[in-house]
Write a protein that holds these residues in place. Sequence first.
Motif, PDB file in Angstrom:
ATOM      1  N   TYR A   1      -1.522   2.075 -14.119  1.00  0.00           N
ATOM      2  CA  TYR A   1      -1.799   3.506 -14.232  1.00  0.00           C
ATOM      3  C   TYR A   1      -1.035   4.246 -13.156  1.00  0.00           C
ATOM      4  O   TYR A   1      -0.751   3.731 -12.073  1.00  0.00           O
ATOM      5  CB  TYR A   1      -3.293   3.800 -14.026  1.00  0.00           C
TER       6      TYR A   1
ATOM      7  N   LEU B   1      -1.754   2.496  -9.700  1.00  0.00           N
ATOM      8  CA  LEU B   1      -2.934   1.638  -9.681  1.00  0.00           C
ATOM      9  C   LEU B   1      -2.807   0.549 -10.730  1.00  0.00           C
ATOM     10  O   LEU B   1      -2.504   0.825 -11.890  1.00  0.00           O
ATOM     11  CB  LEU B   1      -4.202   2.456  -9.957  1.00  0.00           C
TER      12      LEU B   1
ATOM     13  N   GLN C   1      -1.564   7.834 -10.952  1.00  0.00           N
ATOM     14  CA  GLN C   1      -2.573   8.840 -10.606  1.00  0.00           C
ATOM     15  C   GLN C   1      -1.922   9.991  -9.860  1.00  0.00           C
ATOM     16  O   GLN C   1      -1.304   9.797  -8.810  1.00  0.00           O
ATOM     17  CB  GLN C   1      -3.668   8.221  -9.731  1.00  0.00           C
TER      18      GLN C   1
ATOM     19  N   PHE D   1      -9.924  -2.681 -10.198  1.00  0.00           N
ATOM     20  CA  PHE D   1      -8.712  -2.025  -9.699  1.00  0.00           C
ATOM     21  C   PHE D   1      -8.227  -2.598  -8.375  1.00  0.00           C
ATOM     22  O   PHE D   1      -9.026  -3.024  -7.527  1.00  0.00           O
ATOM     23  CB  PHE D   1      -8.967  -0.525  -9.507  1.00  0.00           C
ATOM     24  N   GLY D   2      -6.919  -2.569  -8.190  1.00  0.00           N
ATOM     25  CA  GLY D   2      -6.334  -2.824  -6.884  1.00  0.00           C
ATOM     26  C   GLY D   2      -6.457  -1.597  -5.998  1.00  0.00           C
ATOM     27  O   GLY D   2      -6.976  -0.555  -6.412  1.00  0.00           O
ATOM     28  N   GLN D   3      -5.973  -1.727  -4.764  1.00  0.00           N
ATOM     29  CA  GLN D   3      -6.110  -0.649  -3.789  1.00  0.00           C
ATOM     30  C   GLN D   3      -5.111   0.473  -3.998  1.00  0.00           C
ATOM     31  O   GLN D   3      -5.243   1.535  -3.409  1.00  0.00           O
ATOM     32  CB  GLN D   3      -5.912  -1.218  -2.371  1.00  0.00           C
ATOM     33  N   GLY D   4      -4.133   0.246  -4.829  1.00  0.00           N
ATOM     34  CA  GLY D   4      -3.155   1.293  -5.098  1.00  0.00           C
ATOM     35  C   GLY D   4      -1.912   1.164  -4.233  1.00  0.00           C
ATOM     36  O   GLY D   4      -1.973   0.658  -3.104  1.00  0.00           O
TER      37      GLY D   4
ATOM     38  N   ASN E   1      -7.948   6.894  -0.217  1.00  0.00           N
ATOM     39  CA  ASN E   1      -6.948   5.841  -0.011  1.00  0.00           C
ATOM     40  C   ASN E   1      -7.403   4.469  -0.498  1.00  0.00           C
ATOM     41  O   ASN E   1      -7.008   3.437   0.064  1.00  0.00           O
ATOM     42  CB  ASN E   1      -6.550   5.759   1.463  1.00  0.00           C
ATOM     43  N   GLN E   2      -8.247   4.469  -1.521  1.00  0.00           N
ATOM     44  CA  GLN E   2      -8.684   3.210  -2.105  1.00  0.00           C
ATOM     45  C   GLN E   2      -8.516   3.235  -3.613  1.00  0.00           C
ATOM     46  O   GLN E   2      -8.261   4.284  -4.203  1.00  0.00           O
ATOM     47  CB  GLN E   2     -10.141   2.936  -1.746  1.00  0.00           C
ATOM     48  N   GLY E   3      -8.676   2.062  -4.226  1.00  0.00           N
ATOM     49  CA  GLY E   3      -8.689   2.003  -5.682  1.00  0.00           C
ATOM     50  C   GLY E   3     -10.041   2.434  -6.216  1.00  0.00           C
ATOM     51  O   GLY E   3     -10.927   2.842  -5.473  1.00  0.00           O
ATOM     52  N   LEU E   4     -10.193   2.363  -7.529  1.00  0.00           N
ATOM     53  CA  LEU E   4     -11.454   2.753  -8.165  1.00  0.00           C
ATOM     54  C   LEU E   4     -12.398   1.563  -8.186  1.00  0.00           C
ATOM     55  O   LEU E   4     -11.977   0.413  -8.320  1.00  0.00           O
ATOM     56  CB  LEU E   4     -11.205   3.197  -9.607  1.00  0.00           C
ATOM     57  N   GLN E   5     -13.696   1.847  -8.083  1.00  0.00           N
ATOM     58  CA  GLN E   5     -14.703   0.799  -8.245  1.00  0.00           C
ATOM     59  C   GLN E   5     -15.780   1.309  -9.187  1.00  0.00           C
ATOM     60  O   GLN E   5     -16.063   2.504  -9.245  1.00  0.00           O
ATOM     61  CB  GLN E   5     -15.293   0.362  -6.903  1.00  0.00           C
TER      62      GLN E   5
ATOM     63  N   ARG F   1       0.830  -1.207   0.000  1.00  0.00           N
ATOM     64  CA  ARG F   1       0.000   0.000   0.000  1.00  0.00           C
ATOM     65  C   ARG F   1       0.869   1.265   0.000  1.00  0.00           C
ATOM     66  O   ARG F   1       0.525   2.260  -0.614  1.00  0.00           O
ATOM     67  CB  ARG F   1      -0.898   0.023   1.234  1.00  0.00           C
ATOM     68  N   TYR F   2       1.986   1.185   0.730  1.00  0.00           N
ATOM     69  CA  TYR F   2       2.895   2.328   0.829  1.00  0.00           C
ATOM     70  C   TYR F   2       4.332   1.837   0.651  1.00  0.00           C
ATOM     71  O   TYR F   2       4.709   0.790   1.177  1.00  0.00           O
ATOM     72  CB  TYR F   2       2.763   3.023   2.194  1.00  0.00           C
TER      73      TYR F   2
END
Lengths: 115, 114
Positions: free
Chosen positions: A35, A90, A37, A106-109, B41-45, A9-10
């Motif tokens: 991607y 992402l 962002q 998408f994943g959580q980034g 703090n999340q991805g896209l949905q 995540r970080y």
Amino acid sequence: DVKVTQSSRYLVKRTGEKVFLECVQDMDHENMFWYRQDPGLGLRLIYFSYDVKMKEKGDIPEGYSVSREKKERFSLILESASTNQTSMYLCASSSPRGWRNTEAFFGQGTRLTVV
Amino acid sequence: AQSVTQLDSQVPVFEEAPVELRCNYSSSVSVYLFWYVQYPNQGLQLLLKYLSGSTLVKGINGFEAEFNKSQTSFHLRKPSVHISDTAEYFCAVTLFTNAGKSTFGDGTTLTVKP
């Protein structure tokens, strides 16, 4: 449910380091994407893969490379990290079904900071 | 090449008020259209999508959007917003023949105030 998992995540890395961002999806999707962002710039496509070992450059590939050795895993590599690569990354996957393309999942980034 | 313009970067509204987030696109060929939501703090949905058929599509959390081919627009609406709708919203287009690659707008930040 489709799950796209990004390994971190970080992350905090030093300038010049080689950085690996990993992404795994569990729905047998053919397409995978990376991607970047940034505030006010939306999502910009770095690289796209439509099959194992197949890749295509996106809009901003400079300074990045990718690897897709298995269908479920798509890795983004920063060969020599620089401070201007500090960003949210992402990963996404999707599956073309016949003549129709589905939405992306998408994943959580991963929020990467390069110092 | 296709492009997406989200006409408002920030939209502040009060709770229970209606909201419209505007999206225009340009493309010389037919497209699929999507709205995604990103909470902090999340991805896209996915909120909703237009593939074909009825131009009014309904999505999750009470959102709906209308595809207008003549105006090349796909505006997102909700008749009454909640605090929990505070998020960033992205409009995206995918060409029929573009192997699933989407072009995203720059995003609209919706802030719902009590």
